[in-house]
Design a protein around this motif. Structure first.
Motif, PDB file in Angstrom:
ATOM      1  N   ARG A   1       0.849  -1.188   0.000  1.00 37.13           N
ATOM      2  CA  ARG A   1       0.000   0.000   0.000  1.00 37.13           C
ATOM      3  C   ARG A   1       0.888   1.243   0.000  1.00 37.13           C
ATOM      4  NH1 ARG A   1      -2.568  -3.657  -1.163  1.00 37.13           N
ATOM      5  NH2 ARG A   1      -4.518  -4.436  -0.265  1.00 37.13           N
ATOM      6  N   ALA A   2       0.314   2.348  -0.462  1.00 39.29           N
ATOM      7  CA  ALA A   2       1.104   3.576  -0.604  1.00 39.29           C
ATOM      8  C   ALA A   2       1.692   4.029   0.719  1.00 39.29           C
ATOM      9  CB  ALA A   2       0.232   4.677  -1.202  1.00 39.29           C
ATOM     10  N   TYR A   3       0.945   3.896   1.824  1.00 28.71           N
ATOM     11  CA  TYR A   3       1.456   4.374   3.106  1.00 28.71           C
ATOM     12  C   TYR A   3       2.689   3.579   3.532  1.00 28.71           C
ATOM     13  CZ  TYR A   3      -0.257   0.438   5.963  1.00 28.71           C
ATOM     14  OH  TYR A   3      -0.446  -0.803   6.528  1.00 28.71           O
ATOM     15  N   GLN A   4       2.760   2.295   3.155  1.00 27.82           N
ATOM     16  CA  GLN A   4       3.934   1.485   3.506  1.00 27.82           C
ATOM     17  C   GLN A   4       5.170   1.974   2.758  1.00 27.82           C
ATOM     18  OE1 GLN A   4       1.952  -2.168   2.351  1.00 27.82           O
ATOM     19  NE2 GLN A   4       1.938  -2.908   4.469  1.00 27.82           N
ATOM     20  N   VAL A   5       4.995   2.295   1.485  1.00 23.60           N
ATOM     21  CA  VAL A   5       6.107   2.812   0.697  1.00 23.60           C
ATOM     22  C   VAL A   5       6.524   4.189   1.201  1.00 23.60           C
ATOM     23  CG1 VAL A   5       6.796   3.611  -1.602  1.00 23.60           C
ATOM     24  CG2 VAL A   5       5.524   1.471  -1.351  1.00 23.60           C
ATOM     25  N   ASN A   6       5.553   5.045   1.506  1.00 24.18           N
ATOM     26  CA  ASN A   6       5.862   6.412   1.938  1.00 24.18           C
ATOM     27  C   ASN A   6       6.641   6.425   3.247  1.00 24.18           C
ATOM     28  OD1 ASN A   6       4.586   7.521  -0.291  1.00 24.18           O
ATOM     29  ND2 ASN A   6       2.629   7.795   0.756  1.00 24.18           N
ATOM     30  N   ARG A   7       6.203   5.644   4.217  1.00 22.89           N
ATOM     31  CA  ARG A   7       6.908   5.677   5.500  1.00 22.89           C
ATOM     32  C   ARG A   7       8.280   5.004   5.396  1.00 22.89           C
ATOM     33  NH1 ARG A   7       3.202   1.706   9.388  1.00 22.89           N
ATOM     34  NH2 ARG A   7       3.843  -0.311   8.499  1.00 22.89           N
ATOM     35  N   TYR A   8       8.405   4.044   4.484  1.00 23.57           N
ATOM     36  CA  TYR A   8       9.716   3.436   4.270  1.00 23.57           C
ATOM     37  C   TYR A   8      10.686   4.455   3.670  1.00 23.57           C
ATOM     38  CZ  TYR A   8      13.505   0.572   2.515  1.00 23.57           C
ATOM     39  OH  TYR A   8      14.769   0.076   2.267  1.00 23.57           O
ATOM     40  N   THR A   9      10.280   5.104   2.585  1.00 22.49           N
ATOM     41  CA  THR A   9      11.179   6.044   1.916  1.00 22.49           C
ATOM     42  C   THR A   9      11.481   7.263   2.790  1.00 22.49           C
ATOM     43  OG1 THR A   9       9.290   7.048   0.758  1.00 22.49           O
ATOM     44  CG2 THR A   9      10.508   5.319  -0.401  1.00 22.49           C
ATOM     45  N   ASN A  10      10.543   7.659   3.643  1.00 21.32           N
ATOM     46  CA  ASN A  10      10.780   8.783   4.538  1.00 21.32           C
ATOM     47  C   ASN A  10      11.843   8.465   5.585  1.00 21.32           C
ATOM     48  OD1 ASN A  10       8.923  10.444   3.283  1.00 21.32           O
ATOM     49  ND2 ASN A  10       7.241   9.895   4.667  1.00 21.32           N
ATOM     50  N   ASN A  11      11.970   7.201   5.938  1.00 21.57           N
ATOM     51  CA  ASN A  11      12.879   6.814   7.021  1.00 21.57           C
ATOM     52  C   ASN A  11      14.133   6.071   6.555  1.00 21.57           C
ATOM     53  OD1 ASN A  11      11.446   7.420   9.764  1.00 21.57           O
ATOM     54  ND2 ASN A  11       9.844   6.581   8.449  1.00 21.57           N
ATOM     55  N   PHE A  12      14.057   5.406   5.408  1.00 18.47           N
ATOM     56  CA  PHE A  12      15.186   4.590   4.962  1.00 18.47           C
ATOM     57  C   PHE A  12      15.749   5.013   3.606  1.00 18.47           C
ATOM     58  CE2 PHE A  12      12.794   1.702   7.807  1.00 18.47           C
ATOM     59  CZ  PHE A  12      13.798   1.470   8.746  1.00 18.47           C
ATOM     60  N   GLY A  13      15.096   5.931   2.927  1.00 23.60           N
ATOM     61  CA  GLY A  13      15.609   6.391   1.651  1.00 23.60           C
ATOM     62  C   GLY A  13      14.907   5.754   0.465  1.00 23.60           C
ATOM     63  N   PRO A  14      15.357   6.042  -0.754  1.00 16.12           N
ATOM     64  CA  PRO A  14      14.668   5.585  -1.962  1.00 16.12           C
ATOM     65  C   PRO A  14      14.694   4.070  -2.111  1.00 16.12           C
ATOM     66  CG  PRO A  14      16.783   6.549  -2.505  1.00 16.12           C
ATOM     67  CD  PRO A  14      16.554   6.842  -1.061  1.00 16.12           C
ATOM     68  N   LEU A  15      13.671   3.547  -2.780  1.00  9.54           N
ATOM     69  CA  LEU A  15      13.590   2.104  -3.027  1.00  9.54           C
ATOM     70  C   LEU A  15      14.615   1.664  -4.054  1.00  9.54           C
ATOM     71  CD1 LEU A  15       9.702   1.732  -3.235  1.00  9.54           C
ATOM     72  CD2 LEU A  15      11.167   1.017  -1.346  1.00  9.54           C
TER      73      LEU A  15
END
Length: 434
Positions: free
Chosen positions: A150-164
């Motif tokens: 889901r979009a929220y999973q990707v958003n919180r990941y990239t906000n804290n760990f950087g680009p995919l």
């Protein structure tokens, strides 16, 4: 038992316990003593999967103690190996957390715990200075498989760990990230390479993959090392994991390996020298042999035209690869073969080394993967050979690569050592004073 015998036993116990403590707290220093110098070093940590609120609900009595011990165990691994091996890059190979479904409050609690575990902050959450960079791979327990992201999973990941997805060049003269380097590295979001419910995520990943393929075609002389969470496809028997993918509504629900078609694209079109991944907690060392001269024409409907996969594969997008999946897989079977780590003594021509980093979790021995790259101007030629739980590789590009596992041991060690220290603190003085 006489008083003198009791004292001798107490002294022997204290000496053994002292030696055990010295090794436990300095194991990485001892293992680094005979480790060769290198120009670039990566410390790789597989799937820590730190738990949280769900464990406390399942095990209200022992859960808090288990979380505390596991956090200290993992923190000891990160801190000890970073201090002893002094890498330029610290890479967690995905699955930082045990579940991709945590709520916001729990997610940020684990973020804080992970920062301490990975030696980024101290116990007071003050940043720890260091010359190394922290890098991360997105795993299924971070953002979910393609069928569930889901979009929220990707958003919180990239906000804290950087680009995919991202790539960079390293200049070996100063061992830092630079725009014009001598060696290329890339992190790829493996979760959205195969069939993904939300197509925007797959589009973004494949656009990056195709850009990388274009760069590789223009500069094949620059070696490439890839990092992605899910291993490449390979036959059963090479690693402990067997090829398995489950789908829901045609989208990936679970997979042990990337699909054969995606794996063929990566190996042929990106032409990496090395591939590193996580996901399989047992770890694995293997290699892929590539035959680049095979021809594999495919008829395109009734048009009379043909698709020459050997020439056109790298220009395909994921929709075309899905359409001609069977043909691409057949091409892969005709041009690719995999060998296990025990069979790695061979010339390195058209050979891609793949390392699945064993999990850092205590049940798997608390492993850190140490990956070294050095310039090598010798005339030894391209060659690869297994070396314990790792390998050495020399290539025509003029580089020498080495990978090894550094193990702390089962997490029961810290529990036994803790109990022994408590008993020793009470029993040894009492015995000596008796």
């Amino acid at each position: 038992m006489t008083r003198s015998q009791l004292r001798r036993v107490a002294i022997a116990f204290a000496l053994v316990l002292g030696a055990a403590n010295v090794y436990f707290y300095n194991y990485a220093v001892f293992l680094a003593l005979n480790h060769p110098d290198s120009d670039i070093r990566f410390n790789l940590y597989g799937d820590p999967q730190i738990e949280g609120d769900a464990k406390l609900k399942r095990e209200p009595t022992t859960g808090k103690y288990d979380l505390l011990v596991n956090d200290y165990y993992l923190q000891h691994i990160y801190a000890s190996t970073i201090a002893a091996f002094r890498p330029q890059y610290v890479v967690t190979m995905g699955d930082m957390f045990s579940s991709q479904r945590t709520n916001k409050e729990e997610y940020y609690k684990r973020i804080d715990r992970f920062k301490w575990i990975s030696h980024q902050v101290d116990a007071n959450m003050a940043p720890i200075s260091g010359s190394h960079a922290y890098l991360y791979l997105a795993g299924n327990h971070d953002i979910g498989y393609g069928g569930e992201t889901r979009a929220y999973q990707v958003n919180r990941y990239t906000n804290n760990f950087g680009p995919l997805n991202h790539d960079w060049m390293v200049d070996f003269h100063n061992a830092s990230q630079s725009s014009n380097g001598l060696h290329q590295f890339a992190i790829i979001n493996a979760m959205h390479l195969d069939k993904t419910r939300d197509e925007q995520f797959r589009n973004a990943t494949w656009q990056f993959l195709q850009q990388l393929a274009t760069q590789r075609s223009q500069h094949p002389e620059i070696p490439l090392a890839l990092f992605l969470h899910i291993p490449l496809n390979k036959p059963a028997g090479i690693c402990t994991t067997h090829p398995k993918t489950n789908y829901t509504d045609g989208f990936v629900k679970y997979q042990d390996y990337l699909s054969p078609a995606t794996s063929a694209y990566i190996l042929h079109c990106l032409a990496p020298t090395l591939v590193f991944n996580g996901h399989d907690h047992d770890g694995c060392l293997s290699a892929h042999k590539i035959r680049r001269t095979a021809s594999h024409p495919v008829a395109l409907g009734d048009s009379g035209n043909t698709l020459q996969i050997s020439d056109d594969l790298c220009r395909m997008n994921f929709t075309e690869i899905d359409t001609y999946q069977a043909e691409v897989e057949a091409f892969g079977e005709a041009t690719l073969s995999a060998v296990a780590g025990s069979d790695l003594t061979s010339t390195a021509d058209n050979l891609v080394a793949e390392v699945t980093v064993r999990s850092a979790m205590g049940a798997y021995g608390g492993v850190t993967g140490i990956f070294d790259i050095s310039r090598d101007d010798s005339s030894a030629g391209s060659h690869m050979r297994a070396l314990g739980r790792g390998f050495t590789l020399r290539t025509e590009h003029g580089y020498r690569y080495q990978y090894r596992e550094v193990r702390l041991g089962d997490h029961l060690i810290i529990r036994i050592l803790l109990v022994a220290n408590i008993l020793g603190a009470i029993a040894v003085p009492a015995a000596l004073l008796f």
